[in-house]
Motif scaffolding. Structure first.
Motif, mmCIF file in Angstrom:
data_model
loop_
_atom_site.group_PDB
_atom_site.id
_atom_site.type_symbol
_atom_site.label_atom_id
_atom_site.label_comp_id
_atom_site.label_asym_id
_atom_site.label_seq_id
_atom_site.Cartn_x
_atom_site.Cartn_y
_atom_site.Cartn_z
ATOM 1 N N GLY A 14 0.855 -1.187 0.000
ATOM 2 C CA GLY A 14 0.000 0.000 0.000
ATOM 3 C C GLY A 14 0.883 1.227 0.000
ATOM 4 N N ASP A 15 0.382 2.316 0.485
ATOM 5 C CA ASP A 15 1.098 3.581 0.349
ATOM 6 C C ASP A 15 1.817 4.073 1.590
ATOM 7 N N ARG A 16 1.744 3.384 2.718
ATOM 8 C CA ARG A 16 2.359 3.926 3.928
ATOM 9 C C ARG A 16 2.946 2.841 4.823
ATOM 10 N N ALA A 17 3.875 2.043 4.319
ATOM 11 C CA ALA A 17 4.543 1.048 5.163
ATOM 12 C C ALA A 17 5.431 1.804 6.156
ATOM 13 N N LEU A 18 5.100 1.702 7.439
ATOM 14 C CA LEU A 18 5.767 2.516 8.454
ATOM 15 C C LEU A 18 6.579 1.713 9.463
ATOM 16 N N ASP A 19 6.256 0.441 9.642
ATOM 17 C CA ASP A 19 6.932 -0.347 10.667
ATOM 18 C C ASP A 19 7.053 -1.783 10.196
ATOM 19 N N VAL A 20 8.108 -2.464 10.637
ATOM 20 C CA VAL A 20 8.339 -3.852 10.238
ATOM 21 C C VAL A 20 8.919 -4.619 11.412
ATOM 22 N N ALA A 21 8.458 -5.867 11.573
ATOM 23 C CA ALA A 21 8.981 -6.753 12.612
ATOM 24 C C ALA A 21 9.028 -8.163 12.045
ATOM 25 N N ILE A 22 9.952 -8.966 12.565
ATOM 26 C CA ILE A 22 10.122 -10.345 12.104
ATOM 27 C C ILE A 22 9.913 -11.291 13.274
ATOM 28 N N SER A 23 9.200 -12.385 13.002
ATOM 29 C CA SER A 23 9.072 -13.471 13.962
ATOM 30 C C SER A 23 9.048 -14.768 13.165
ATOM 31 N N GLY A 24 10.059 -15.609 13.390
ATOM 32 C CA GLY A 24 10.151 -16.862 12.651
ATOM 33 C C GLY A 24 10.267 -16.614 11.164
ATOM 34 N N ASN A 25 9.390 -17.244 10.390
ATOM 35 C CA ASN A 25 9.406 -17.099 8.934
ATOM 36 C C ASN A 25 8.445 -16.038 8.424
ATOM 37 N N TYR A 26 8.037 -15.132 9.313
ATOM 38 C CA TYR A 26 7.052 -14.130 8.928
ATOM 39 C C TYR A 26 7.553 -12.713 9.205
ATOM 40 N N VAL A 27 7.188 -11.824 8.288
ATOM 41 C CA VAL A 27 7.419 -10.395 8.461
ATOM 42 C C VAL A 27 6.056 -9.751 8.650
ATOM 43 N N TYR A 28 5.989 -8.853 9.615
ATOM 44 C CA TYR A 28 4.761 -8.114 9.900
ATOM 45 C C TYR A 28 5.017 -6.656 9.518
ATOM 46 N N VAL A 29 4.205 -6.152 8.598
ATOM 47 C CA VAL A 29 4.365 -4.788 8.118
ATOM 48 C C VAL A 29 3.125 -3.982 8.494
ATOM 49 N N ALA A 30 3.334 -2.889 9.222
ATOM 50 C CA ALA A 30 2.249 -1.972 9.559
ATOM 51 C C ALA A 30 2.188 -0.913 8.472
ATOM 52 N N ASP A 31 1.079 -0.901 7.741
ATOM 53 C CA ASP A 31 0.875 0.062 6.667
ATOM 54 C C ASP A 31 -0.225 1.032 7.098
ATOM 55 N N GLY A 32 0.093 2.317 7.090
ATOM 56 C CA GLY A 32 -0.830 3.327 7.594
ATOM 57 C C GLY A 32 -2.113 3.466 6.800
ATOM 58 N N ILE A 33 -2.153 2.926 5.586
ATOM 59 C CA ILE A 33 -3.348 2.986 4.756
ATOM 60 C C ILE A 33 -4.104 1.654 4.774
ATOM 61 N N SER A 34 -3.368 0.554 4.565
ATOM 62 C CA SER A 34 -4.047 -0.732 4.373
ATOM 63 C C SER A 34 -3.989 -1.667 5.577
ATOM 64 N N GLY A 35 -3.336 -1.269 6.664
ATOM 65 C CA GLY A 35 -3.348 -2.082 7.881
ATOM 66 C C GLY A 35 -2.128 -2.965 8.053
ATOM 67 N N LEU A 36 -2.320 -4.060 8.783
ATOM 68 C CA LEU A 36 -1.236 -4.997 9.101
ATOM 69 C C LEU A 36 -1.166 -6.093 8.047
ATOM 70 N N TRP A 37 0.019 -6.275 7.492
ATOM 71 C CA TRP A 37 0.263 -7.337 6.515
ATOM 72 C C TRP A 37 1.144 -8.395 7.169
ATOM 73 N N ILE A 38 0.814 -9.659 6.959
ATOM 74 C CA ILE A 38 1.654 -10.768 7.413
ATOM 75 C C ILE A 38 2.174 -11.459 6.169
ATOM 76 N N ILE A 39 3.494 -11.511 6.051
ATOM 77 C CA ILE A 39 4.142 -11.976 4.830
ATOM 78 C C ILE A 39 5.087 -13.134 5.162
ATOM 79 N N ASP A 40 4.929 -14.225 4.433
ATOM 80 C CA ASP A 40 5.794 -15.392 4.589
ATOM 81 C C ASP A 40 7.109 -15.125 3.864
#
Length: 193
Positions: free
Chosen positions: A155-181
């Motif tokens: 989306g248009d506002r990826a503001l924060d990122v964290a990793i746990s195991g095989n997943y990345v969590y991206v907080a996007d100010g427009i589209s919300g929380l994304w969980i990515i393998d």
């Protein structure tokens, strides 16, 4: 340890939750303290226009600066080994050797061509939350030749990122929380929003 914007670095004693109190303070002298990472006896702060600042906290009541590396607009920091990974907002990702805290030096740079807000490190890969482009995945196995292996648009506002195991969590100010393998960093896949 709190990054307190234009108020610098605050050190708070929380040993007694019913009597929380500030025991130390580092004035950023006109900077803007966006982020702090503590490792051993040092606090590494992303201090906006002043860049990476390294603060000796061996005596938390009397923190003192021991080194710095100037950047255009440092926003966040991740530490891995002897390196600090610093997002330099509209400039890109800077990798700073901090093995000698009194004399940090740049050992790698990648122009993210966006707005680098946050960073996380996992092995040979760095994950950057880019405010315009989503998640950028950069191979840092060769510091003199960094290479981007993938951009995952969130989306248009990826503001924060964290990793746990095989997943990345991206907080996007427009589209919300994304969980990515990221089991295969060159082929990330969305598993949840």
């Amino acid at each position: 340890y709190i990054a307190d914007g234009d108020n610098g670095l605050r050190i708070i004693d929380i040993s007694n939750p019913s009597d929380i109190r500030e025991i130390g303070f580092f004035d950023s002298y006109g900077g803007y303290t966006y982020d702090v990472i503590v490792s051993d006896n040092y606090a590494y702060i992303a201090d906006g226009k002043y860049g990476l600042r390294i603060i000796d906290i061996s005596d938390p009541s009397n923190p003192s600066e021991v080194g710095y590396f100037y950047t255009d607009d440092a926003h966040s920091i991740a530490i891995s080994g002897n390196c600090a990974y610093v997002t330099d907002y509209n400039v890109g990702l800077r990798i700073i050797d901090i093995s000698d805290p009194s004399s940090p030096s740049e050992v790698g740079f990648f122009d993210t061509d966006g707005s680098s807000w946050d960073v996380a490190v996992n092995g040979n890969y760095v994950y950057v939350a880019d405010g315009y482009n989503g998640l950028r995945i950069i191979d840092v196995s060769n510091l003199s030749n960094l290479s981007e292996i993938e951009v995952f648009y969130t989306g248009d506002r990826a503001l924060d990122v964290a990793i746990s195991g095989n997943y990345v969590y991206v907080a996007d100010g427009i589209s919300g929380l994304w969980i990515i393998d990221i089991i295969d960093p060159s082929n990330p896949s969305e598993v949840g929003i």
